[in-house]
Design an enzyme around this catalytic site. Structure first.
Site, PDB file in Angstrom:
ATOM      1  N   ASP A  82      16.435  -0.751  11.732  1.00 39.85           N
ATOM      2  CA  ASP A  82      15.752   0.418  12.321  1.00 39.85           C
ATOM      3  C   ASP A  82      16.676   1.328  13.114  1.00 39.85           C
ATOM      4  O   ASP A  82      16.214   2.010  14.020  1.00 39.85           O
ATOM      5  CB  ASP A  82      14.601  -0.048  13.236  1.00 39.85           C
ATOM      6  CG  ASP A  82      13.591  -0.891  12.470  1.00 39.85           C
ATOM      7  OD1 ASP A  82      13.014  -1.808  13.068  1.00 39.85           O
ATOM      8  OD2 ASP A  82      13.413  -0.635  11.258  1.00 39.85           O
ATOM      9  N   ASN A 128      13.877   3.983   4.934  1.00 46.13           N
ATOM     10  CA  ASN A 128      12.884   3.006   5.380  1.00 46.13           C
ATOM     11  C   ASN A 128      11.812   3.719   6.184  1.00 46.13           C
ATOM     12  O   ASN A 128      12.050   4.804   6.737  1.00 46.13           O
ATOM     13  CB  ASN A 128      13.566   1.944   6.258  1.00 46.13           C
ATOM     14  CG  ASN A 128      12.602   0.864   6.731  1.00 46.13           C
ATOM     15  OD1 ASN A 128      11.828   0.326   5.958  1.00 46.13           O
ATOM     16  ND2 ASN A 128      12.638   0.576   8.022  1.00 46.13           N
ATOM     17  N   LEU A 167      10.933  -6.704   4.437  1.00 44.69           N
ATOM     18  CA  LEU A 167      11.072  -7.355   5.746  1.00 44.69           C
ATOM     19  C   LEU A 167      12.427  -7.994   6.000  1.00 44.69           C
ATOM     20  O   LEU A 167      12.701  -8.448   7.088  1.00 44.69           O
ATOM     21  CB  LEU A 167       9.960  -8.405   5.916  1.00 44.69           C
ATOM     22  CG  LEU A 167       8.555  -7.781   6.005  1.00 44.69           C
ATOM     23  CD1 LEU A 167       7.510  -8.858   6.248  1.00 44.69           C
ATOM     24  CD2 LEU A 167       8.489  -6.728   7.109  1.00 44.69           C
ATOM     25  N   SER A 189       0.844  -1.211   0.000  1.00 45.96           N
ATOM     26  CA  SER A 189       0.000   0.000   0.000  1.00 45.96           C
ATOM     27  C   SER A 189       0.873   1.252   0.000  1.00 45.96           C
ATOM     28  O   SER A 189       0.553   2.241  -0.650  1.00 45.96           O
ATOM     29  CB  SER A 189      -0.956  -0.005   1.188  1.00 45.96           C
ATOM     30  OG  SER A 189      -0.266   0.184   2.409  1.00 45.96           O
ATOM     31  N   ASN A 190       2.014   1.203   0.698  1.00 43.78           N
ATOM     32  CA  ASN A 190       2.923   2.360   0.658  1.00 43.78           C
ATOM     33  C   ASN A 190       3.509   2.516  -0.744  1.00 43.78           C
ATOM     34  O   ASN A 190       3.588   3.624  -1.275  1.00 43.78           O
ATOM     35  CB  ASN A 190       4.045   2.194   1.677  1.00 43.78           C
ATOM     36  CG  ASN A 190       3.635   2.661   3.058  1.00 43.78           C
ATOM     37  OD1 ASN A 190       3.489   3.848   3.299  1.00 43.78           O
ATOM     38  ND2 ASN A 190       3.403   1.729   3.954  1.00 43.78           N
ATOM     39  N   HIS A 249       9.174   3.001   9.381  1.00 43.75           N
ATOM     40  CA  HIS A 249       8.852   2.072  10.470  1.00 43.75           C
ATOM     41  C   HIS A 249       7.572   2.571  11.140  1.00 43.75           C
ATOM     42  O   HIS A 249       7.459   3.778  11.424  1.00 43.75           O
ATOM     43  CB  HIS A 249      10.015   2.013  11.472  1.00 43.75           C
ATOM     44  CG  HIS A 249       9.787   1.017  12.560  1.00 43.75           C
ATOM     45  ND1 HIS A 249       9.883  -0.345  12.348  1.00 43.75           N
ATOM     46  CD2 HIS A 249       9.437   1.175  13.853  1.00 43.75           C
ATOM     47  CE1 HIS A 249       9.601  -0.967  13.483  1.00 43.75           C
ATOM     48  NE2 HIS A 249       9.325  -0.067  14.400  1.00 43.75           N
ATOM     49  N   GLU A 262       1.471   6.913   7.277  1.00 45.26           N
ATOM     50  CA  GLU A 262       2.493   6.485   6.304  1.00 45.26           C
ATOM     51  C   GLU A 262       2.121   6.958   4.913  1.00 45.26           C
ATOM     52  O   GLU A 262       2.924   7.541   4.183  1.00 45.26           O
ATOM     53  CB  GLU A 262       2.621   4.964   6.322  1.00 45.26           C
ATOM     54  CG  GLU A 262       3.095   4.416   7.654  1.00 45.26           C
ATOM     55  CD  GLU A 262       3.126   2.909   7.659  1.00 45.26           C
ATOM     56  OE1 GLU A 262       3.537   2.322   6.659  1.00 45.26           O
ATOM     57  OE2 GLU A 262       2.744   2.330   8.692  1.00 45.26           O
TER      58      GLU A 262
HETATM   59  C1  GRF Z   1       3.919  -0.738   6.937  1.00 46.01           C
HETATM   60  O1  GRF Z   1       3.324  -0.932   8.188  1.00 46.01           O
HETATM   61  C2  GRF Z   1       5.274  -0.114   7.111  1.00 46.01           C
HETATM   62  O2  GRF Z   1       5.377   0.734   8.222  1.00 46.01           O
HETATM   63  C3  GRF Z   1       6.167  -1.292   7.318  1.00 46.01           C
HETATM   64  O3  GRF Z   1       5.637  -2.329   6.524  1.00 46.01           O
HETATM   65  C4  GRF Z   1       4.270  -2.051   6.274  1.00 46.01           C
HETATM   66  C5  GRF Z   1       4.094  -1.972   4.797  1.00 46.01           C
HETATM   67  O4  GRF Z   1       2.753  -2.015   4.505  1.00 46.01           O
HETATM   68  N1  GRF Z   1       7.509  -0.967   6.913  1.00 46.01           N
HETATM   69  P1  GRF Z   1       2.378  -2.023   2.926  1.00 46.01           P
HETATM   70  O5  GRF Z   1       2.964  -3.296   2.328  1.00 46.01           O
HETATM   71  O6  GRF Z   1       3.004  -0.791   2.329  1.00 46.01           O
HETATM   72  O7  GRF Z   1       0.877  -1.988   2.897  1.00 46.01           O
END
Ligand code: GRF
Length: 186
Positions: A143, A100, A83, A12-13, A102, A172
């Site tokens: 992190d 990154n 991850l 989603s990001n 977090h 985010e």
């Molecule tokens: C988010 O919670 C971000 O903070 C973490 O991983 C998640 C990514 O979510 N790094 P998405 O795959 O972007 O929906």
């Protein structure tokens, strides 16, 4: 300005970033790299005609992924829900260009294993009044790179970790694309 994304999950990001820069003349998302052939980010990248590179652990830790990244000539490398620990061979080639996000207010609630819903569960269990996001440079430890930006949000009335996750994820989506743009504008 060339943006390279790394994502492992739903993306989603990654999607918000591709959407945000889609109509911006001088910014291009030039590639999406993922370690997960089932990542939702793959379909989202295809919707934006962003080339997708699926890799495995030995490709990441050899120079194969690095060479593909270099070929795209990135101005910034963005981990958007990636991850695995990011390999130092790429970090060394792009000092202060790997960032990154977090889903908590580092240095609290960070480190190996602190990702996804685990983070928000710990925040609730500790009865924190607020949580939020941290955008930071990536170094060789989970992190721990220099913090670029943080935004807090009240979580007192959240009853479940999922409630916290929703509030934090909206931060985010709101801030990550803007911070990337600001960093690229120098
Ligand atoms: C988010 O919670 C971000 O903070 C973490 O991983 C998640 C990514 O979510 N790094 P998405 O795959 O972007 O929906």
């Amino acid at each position: 300005k060339n943006i390279v994304l790394f994502a492992s999950g739903g993306g989603s990001n990654a999607e918000k970033i591709m959407e945000y820069f889609a109509e911006k003349e001088n910014f291009d998302v030039v590639g999406l790299f993922t370690n997960n052939p089932n990542a939702g980010a793959i379909d989202r990248a295809k919707n934006y005609n962003v080339p997708v590179f699926v890799f495995n652990r030995e490709e990441l830790n050899s120079d194969i992924v690095l060479q593909k990244v270099q070929a795209l000539n990135p101005d910034i490398i963005v981990l958007a829900g990636f991850l695995w620990k990011f390999p130092s061979n790429i970090i060394d080639q792009y000092p202060n260009k790997v960032i990154n996000i977090h889903p908590a207010l580092l240095p609290k609630y960070g480190g190996k294993g602190m990702y996804g819903i685990n983070v928000h569960r710990a925040v609730l269990e500790n009865k924190e009044k607020e949580s939020g996001i941290t955008i930071h440079y990536v170094n060789d430890d989970y992190d721990e790179g220099n913090i670029i930006f943080q935004q807090a949000i009240a979580v007192e009335e959240c009853l479940t970790p999922e409630d916290v996750a929703l509030k934090v994820l909206s931060l985010e989506h709101e801030y990550f694309p803007r911070i990337i743009e600001e960093l690229l504008q120098g």
